[in-house]
Design an enzyme around this catalytic site. Structure first.
Site, PDB file in Angstrom:
ATOM      1  N   SER A  18      37.699  25.269  28.650  1.00  0.00           N
ATOM      2  CA  SER A  18      37.833  25.601  27.234  1.00  0.00           C
ATOM      3  C   SER A  18      38.199  27.067  27.074  1.00  0.00           C
ATOM      4  O   SER A  18      37.428  27.962  27.429  1.00  0.00           O
ATOM      5  CB  SER A  18      36.521  25.302  26.502  1.00  0.00           C
ATOM      6  N   HIS A  43      41.709  23.198  27.325  1.00  0.00           N
ATOM      7  CA  HIS A  43      41.062  22.708  26.111  1.00  0.00           C
ATOM      8  C   HIS A  43      41.088  23.807  25.047  1.00  0.00           C
ATOM      9  O   HIS A  43      40.635  24.930  25.297  1.00  0.00           O
ATOM     10  CB  HIS A  43      39.619  22.310  26.425  1.00  0.00           C
ATOM     11  N   ASP A  45      39.895  24.735  21.286  1.00  0.00           N
ATOM     12  CA  ASP A  45      39.021  24.402  20.161  1.00  0.00           C
ATOM     13  C   ASP A  45      39.489  25.080  18.881  1.00  0.00           C
ATOM     14  O   ASP A  45      39.543  26.303  18.808  1.00  0.00           O
ATOM     15  CB  ASP A  45      37.586  24.840  20.456  1.00  0.00           C
ATOM     16  N   MET A  47      38.543  25.636  15.007  1.00  0.00           N
ATOM     17  CA  MET A  47      37.408  25.554  14.077  1.00  0.00           C
ATOM     18  C   MET A  47      37.769  26.217  12.748  1.00  0.00           C
ATOM     19  O   MET A  47      38.379  27.289  12.748  1.00  0.00           O
ATOM     20  CB  MET A  47      36.179  26.246  14.676  1.00  0.00           C
ATOM     21  N   HIS A  76      41.489  20.271  20.267  1.00  0.00           N
ATOM     22  CA  HIS A  76      40.325  19.640  19.655  1.00  0.00           C
ATOM     23  C   HIS A  76      40.161  20.198  18.242  1.00  0.00           C
ATOM     24  O   HIS A  76      39.780  21.359  18.060  1.00  0.00           O
ATOM     25  CB  HIS A  76      39.101  19.960  20.535  1.00  0.00           C
ATOM     26  N   MET A  78      38.280  20.661  15.199  1.00  0.00           N
ATOM     27  CA  MET A  78      36.974  20.624  14.540  1.00  0.00           C
ATOM     28  C   MET A  78      37.158  21.165  13.128  1.00  0.00           C
ATOM     29  O   MET A  78      36.657  22.239  12.770  1.00  0.00           O
ATOM     30  CB  MET A  78      35.961  21.455  15.330  1.00  0.00           C
ATOM     31  N   MET A 147      30.639  14.962  22.218  1.00  0.00           N
ATOM     32  CA  MET A 147      30.076  16.304  22.142  1.00  0.00           C
ATOM     33  C   MET A 147      28.670  16.284  22.736  1.00  0.00           C
ATOM     34  O   MET A 147      27.794  15.566  22.248  1.00  0.00           O
ATOM     35  CB  MET A 147      30.035  16.797  20.701  1.00  0.00           C
ATOM     36  N   GLY A 155      28.426  28.022  24.964  1.00  0.00           N
ATOM     37  CA  GLY A 155      27.236  28.491  25.652  1.00  0.00           C
ATOM     38  C   GLY A 155      25.942  27.797  25.284  1.00  0.00           C
ATOM     39  O   GLY A 155      24.863  28.305  25.595  1.00  0.00           O
ATOM     40  N   ASP A 185      32.255  17.336  26.311  1.00  0.00           N
ATOM     41  CA  ASP A 185      32.502  18.706  25.858  1.00  0.00           C
ATOM     42  C   ASP A 185      31.187  19.378  25.470  1.00  0.00           C
ATOM     43  O   ASP A 185      30.568  19.002  24.479  1.00  0.00           O
ATOM     44  CB  ASP A 185      33.466  18.679  24.665  1.00  0.00           C
ATOM     45  N   GLY A 187      28.315  22.384  27.551  1.00  0.00           N
ATOM     46  CA  GLY A 187      27.245  22.550  28.516  1.00  0.00           C
ATOM     47  C   GLY A 187      27.490  21.921  29.870  1.00  0.00           C
ATOM     48  O   GLY A 187      26.557  21.741  30.655  1.00  0.00           O
TER      49      GLY A 187
END
Length: 227
Positions: A18, A43, A45, A47, A76, A78, A147, A155, A185, A187
């Site tokens: 990511s 990846h 993200d 947002m 992705h 979001m 998720m 993190g 996706d 951790g």
């Protein structure tokens, strides 16, 4: 746009670092590091600060990443009303696009729109969303992004219930004779990755675990070696 089909159906996991966890002051450097690594996808993200409580980046940064990337971009979304931005992200390099189940009023229509753009169509689900809600559209979904943290920030601690959700989703895929792949996706690390693969995962997204490691290229190789 790179051909995402080249990376599907592999025995080893698809590794999708990511870029959200990269050093944004040295974004080109980090993208080029991923190019040199065994990463399969990048990846990305997106947002909006509405669907999730954070703002990451949008089309211009996606375009900048694509300018230097030699790996397919796994975008992705979001965001609220993702259907409004599908073609724009395809134009900026997205090879596959995932939208959130929770953000789509007409999921089947949105999936068809993504496929019409010649992109792989993904559906992301939040930790509280039951995988059974995807059964009616599973044959239209190229990959489900489960998720394993609450979306919005990198993190975070991996949610242990994810293993159960992966197994449940795998049962739905098998029962419907679908070709859908499972992406995880949040951790992901070297300790839980083997357990995720055993449960049925195909694609592993890793952010902080890769970019905060002393040797990111080796870290990616270690994840790729899990099978």
């Amino acid at each position: 746009m790179l051909n995402i089909d080249l990376y599907l159906g592999m025995n080893s996991p698809i590794i999708a670092p990511s870029i959200l966890a990269a050093d944004f002051a040295n974004l080109q450097r980090d993208v080029e590091m991923l190019n040199e690594s065994q990463a399969d996808w990048i990846h990305v993200d997106i947002m909006d600060g509405v669907f999730v409580p954070n703002i990451s980046f949008g089309l211009p940064v996606c375009a900048a990443i694509n300018k230097h990337a030699t790996k397919p971009l796994d975008v992705h979304l979001m965001i609220e009303k993702p259907e409004k931005y599908l073609s724009a992200f395809r134009d900026e390099g997205a090879a596959c696009i995932s939208v959130h189940y929770e953000a789509c009023n007409h999921l089947h229509r949105t999936l068809q729109e993504i496929k019409a753009l010649d992109c792989k169509a993904g559906v992301a689900i939040n930790p509280h969303t039951n995988v059974e809600l995807l059964e009616d559209t599973i044959n239209d979904i190229d990959f489900v992004c489960i998720m394993s943290v609450n979306p919005g920030f990198g993190g975070q601690t991996f949610i242990e219930n994810t293993y159960k959700k992966v197994r449940q989703l795998k049962e739905i895929i098998t029962a419907n004779d679908a070709a859908t792949q499972i992406e995880i996706d949040g951790g992901v690390n070297i300790n839980n990755a083997p357990l995720l693969m055993e449960a049925g995962a195909d694609i592993l997204v890793a952010g902080s675990f890769v970019f905060k490691s002393a040797e990111p290229i080796k870290t990616i190789a270690d994840l790729k070696a899990i099978g």
